[in-house]
Design an enzyme around this catalytic site. Structure first.
Site, PDB file in Angstrom:
ATOM      1  CB  CYS A 108      -0.932   0.003   1.196  1.00 15.69           C
ATOM      2  SG  CYS A 108      -2.071  -1.376   1.183  1.00 15.69           S
ATOM      3  CG  HIS A 241      -3.135   3.600   2.420  1.00 19.43           C
ATOM      4  ND1 HIS A 241      -3.929   3.341   1.322  1.00 19.43           N
ATOM      5  CD2 HIS A 241      -3.029   2.428   3.107  1.00 19.43           C
ATOM      6  CE1 HIS A 241      -4.313   2.075   1.358  1.00 19.43           C
ATOM      7  NE2 HIS A 241      -3.787   1.501   2.410  1.00 19.43           N
ATOM      8  CG  ASN A 271      -7.175  -0.402   1.751  1.00 17.49           C
ATOM      9  OD1 ASN A 271      -6.454  -0.231   0.768  1.00 17.49           O
ATOM     10  ND2 ASN A 271      -6.707  -0.579   2.948  1.00 17.49           N
TER      11      ASN A 271
HETATM   12  N1  ACO Z   1     -18.938  -7.710   9.784  1.00 21.99           N
HETATM   13  C1  ACO Z   1     -19.431  -8.013  11.018  1.00 21.99           C
HETATM   14  N2  ACO Z   1     -18.669  -8.449  12.031  1.00 21.99           N
HETATM   15  C2  ACO Z   1     -17.341  -8.589  11.778  1.00 21.99           C
HETATM   16  C3  ACO Z   1     -16.770  -8.295  10.534  1.00 21.99           C
HETATM   17  C4  ACO Z   1     -17.628  -7.838   9.510  1.00 21.99           C
HETATM   18  N3  ACO Z   1     -17.167  -7.525   8.293  1.00 21.99           N
HETATM   19  N4  ACO Z   1     -15.436  -8.534  10.603  1.00 21.99           N
HETATM   20  C5  ACO Z   1     -15.187  -8.958  11.847  1.00 21.99           C
HETATM   21  N5  ACO Z   1     -16.333  -8.995  12.548  1.00 21.99           N
HETATM   22  C6  ACO Z   1     -16.513  -9.389  13.943  1.00 21.99           C
HETATM   23  C7  ACO Z   1     -15.487 -10.361  14.415  1.00 21.99           C
HETATM   24  O1  ACO Z   1     -15.887 -11.677  14.099  1.00 21.99           O
HETATM   25  C8  ACO Z   1     -15.500 -10.132  15.903  1.00 21.99           C
HETATM   26  O2  ACO Z   1     -16.630 -10.760  16.425  1.00 21.99           O
HETATM   27  P1  ACO Z   1     -16.444 -11.557  17.793  1.00 21.99           P
HETATM   28  O3  ACO Z   1     -15.931 -10.537  18.784  1.00 21.99           O
HETATM   29  O4  ACO Z   1     -17.818 -12.059  18.053  1.00 21.99           O
HETATM   30  O5  ACO Z   1     -15.427 -12.622  17.470  1.00 21.99           O
HETATM   31  C9  ACO Z   1     -15.742  -8.625  16.009  1.00 21.99           C
HETATM   32  O6  ACO Z   1     -16.326  -8.234  14.743  1.00 21.99           O
HETATM   33  C10 ACO Z   1     -14.482  -7.864  16.198  1.00 21.99           C
HETATM   34  O7  ACO Z   1     -13.597  -8.346  15.190  1.00 21.99           O
HETATM   35  P2  ACO Z   1     -12.190  -7.671  15.096  1.00 21.99           P
HETATM   36  O8  ACO Z   1     -11.447  -8.187  13.916  1.00 21.99           O
HETATM   37  O9  ACO Z   1     -11.546  -7.695  16.430  1.00 21.99           O
HETATM   38  O10 ACO Z   1     -12.690  -6.239  14.740  1.00 21.99           O
HETATM   39  P3  ACO Z   1     -11.933  -4.895  15.074  1.00 21.99           P
HETATM   40  O11 ACO Z   1     -12.694  -4.191  16.097  1.00 21.99           O
HETATM   41  O12 ACO Z   1     -10.476  -5.101  15.247  1.00 21.99           O
HETATM   42  O13 ACO Z   1     -12.158  -4.195  13.670  1.00 21.99           O
HETATM   43  C11 ACO Z   1     -10.847  -3.755  11.776  1.00 21.99           C
HETATM   44  C12 ACO Z   1     -11.592  -4.824  12.508  1.00 21.99           C
HETATM   45  C13 ACO Z   1     -11.863  -2.681  11.332  1.00 21.99           C
HETATM   46  C14 ACO Z   1     -10.144  -4.323  10.548  1.00 21.99           C
HETATM   47  C15 ACO Z   1      -9.803  -3.147  12.753  1.00 21.99           C
HETATM   48  O14 ACO Z   1      -8.970  -4.180  13.223  1.00 21.99           O
HETATM   49  C16 ACO Z   1      -8.986  -2.110  12.069  1.00 21.99           C
HETATM   50  O15 ACO Z   1      -9.420  -1.008  11.913  1.00 21.99           O
HETATM   51  N6  ACO Z   1      -7.782  -2.504  11.678  1.00 21.99           N
HETATM   52  C17 ACO Z   1      -6.921  -1.673  10.894  1.00 21.99           C
HETATM   53  C18 ACO Z   1      -6.479  -2.548   9.760  1.00 21.99           C
HETATM   54  C19 ACO Z   1      -7.020  -2.064   8.487  1.00 21.99           C
HETATM   55  O16 ACO Z   1      -7.882  -1.212   8.422  1.00 21.99           O
HETATM   56  N7  ACO Z   1      -6.499  -2.644   7.441  1.00 21.99           N
HETATM   57  C20 ACO Z   1      -6.782  -2.237   6.103  1.00 21.99           C
HETATM   58  C21 ACO Z   1      -5.899  -2.985   5.116  1.00 21.99           C
HETATM   59  S1  ACO Z   1      -4.229  -2.910   5.487  1.00 21.99           S
HETATM   60  C22 ACO Z   1      -3.692  -1.433   4.884  1.00 21.99           C
HETATM   61  O17 ACO Z   1      -4.280  -0.848   4.017  1.00 21.99           O
HETATM   62  C23 ACO Z   1      -2.416  -0.896   5.450  1.00 21.99           C
END
Ligand code: ACO
Length: 316
Positions: A108, A241, A271
């Site tokens: 990225c 980004h 993204n």
């Molecule tokens: N829809 C509904 N529920 C979901 C989804 C979805 N799409 N995805 C995950 N969940 C659920 C999980 O199963 C989990 O449920 P549980 O607690 O019952 O097991 C709950 O939501 C929390 O899941 P997490 O993965 O812990 O969710 P988190 O709060 O961490 O949010 C996210 C996920 C948004 C990706 C967060 O980790 C984040 O913002 N990370 C930054 C990474 C990123 O944005 N990467 C982009 C690509 S990399 C780049 O471009 C550099």
């Protein structure tokens, strides 16, 4: 080095969060609140090669130059139709030019790495007008049965033409290996290599990526502003980004800066990996949001973990 033209292209198919909830255990509320994304464009009957070519043609037109003025093509893509020859060669063929072309992969952060390479080529007098295109088919490396990753991404291509002149750009590039973002590759069928083909889909440790992104982005931007002898308050726009609105908000609130300084379009692109900043630049350029002399800081981060920032002044 200065940017004299921008261009972009998005697939024709728009996929909303509600469209995803028809086949995934997800919903608009979860996706929107955690990522800011409402819809994304996904390749279907169109191809990444077509998208890349469209973005380049749009960019060359916007730059007011002819194809024959382009003396280098830098192409960034993570995954596309062939391993060899590079995507840049298909673009060159369609554009009808015979300049040198190079394909790179810095995930990225690819657009920042490409700008830095272009800056070096121009300073070394090896090229004058360089076309940089970031064309990403992220829909090809996510597993569409895994809701934790596929909802984050979109496909798209963004391009710029850079040339000599203008104020000196400042760069900071960094890589530190991590397994927080991995997409396996095919090992082929060599009879001498018994390695199993790995899952060719993205695996992401979301929270680790969040922390690395915020930490590296702020550090990289501090570094390029110091090189330029500027403060955060001197910057007109920070183009980050478009990974996730939560990351952008976390960076902005740590810097205690206003929302207006952090333009974003992830709501409708998702993204798009390395294409996200050139897509945003093109949108801002074409809607005349950017003015002569605007101070821009670009910051990207991604698999590797790679990160990079670029300080530049906008103006032809
Ligand atoms: N829809 C509904 N529920 C979901 C989804 C979805 N799409 N995805 C995950 N969940 C659920 C999980 O199963 C989990 O449920 P549980 O607690 O019952 O097991 C709950 O939501 C929390 O899941 P997490 O993965 O812990 O969710 P988190 O709060 O961490 O949010 C996210 C996920 C948004 C990706 C967060 O980790 C984040 O913002 N990370 C930054 C990474 C990123 O944005 N990467 C982009 C690509 S990399 C780049 O471009 C550099």
């Amino acid at each position: 080095m200065k940017i004299i033209g921008t261009g972009s292209a998005l697939p024709h198919l728009v996929v909303t969060n509600d469209d995803l909830s028809k086949f995934l255990d997800t919903n608009d509320e979860w996706i929107r609140t955690r990522t800011g994304i409402q819809s994304r464009n996904i390749l279907s009957t169109d191809t990444i090669t077509e998208l890349a070519i469209k973005a380049c043609q749009d960019c060359i037109k916007n730059a007011g130059i002819s194809v024959s003025d382009v003396d280098y093509i830098l192409c960034h893509t993570i995954i596309y139709d062939a391993i060899i020859p590079g995507l840049s060669t298909f673009i060159q063929d369609e554009l009808g030019t015979d300049c040198p072309t190079l394909d790179l992969n810095a995930a990225c952060t690819g657009f920042i790495y490409a700008l830095d390479i272009a800056d070096s080529l121009i300073k070394a007098k090896k090229a004058k007008n360089i076309l940089i295109v970031c064309a990403e088919e992220t829909s090809r490396f996510v597993d569409w049965t895994k809701r934790e990753t596929c909802v984050l991404f979109g496909d798209g291509a963004g391009a710029v033409v850079v040339t000599e002149g203008g104020e000196d750009c400042k760069f900071r590039l960094k890589t530190q290996h991590t397994d927080a973002l991995i997409c396996g590759a095919n090992y082929g069928n060599s009879p001498f290599n018994k390695v199993e083909n790995s899952e060719p889909y993205l695996y992401m440790k979301g929270r680790d990526v969040f922390k690395l992104a915020v930490l590296n982005s702020i550090r990289d931007m501090e570094h390029v502003l110091k090189l330029a002898g500027k403060e955060f308050t001197d910057v007109t726009y920070f183009l980050l980004h478009q990974a996730n609105m939560r990351i952008l908000d976390a960076i902005r609130s740590q810097l205690a800066l206003s929302e207006e300084k952090f333009p974003h379009n992830i709501e409708h692109t998702g993204n798009t990996s390395s294409a996200s900043i050139p897509l945003l630049l093109d949108e801002m350029n074409k809607t005349e949001q950017l003015k002569e002399g605007d101070v821009l800081v670009l910051s990207a981060f991604g698999a590797g973990f790679t990160s990079g920032a670029c300080y530049l002044k906008w103006g032809k």
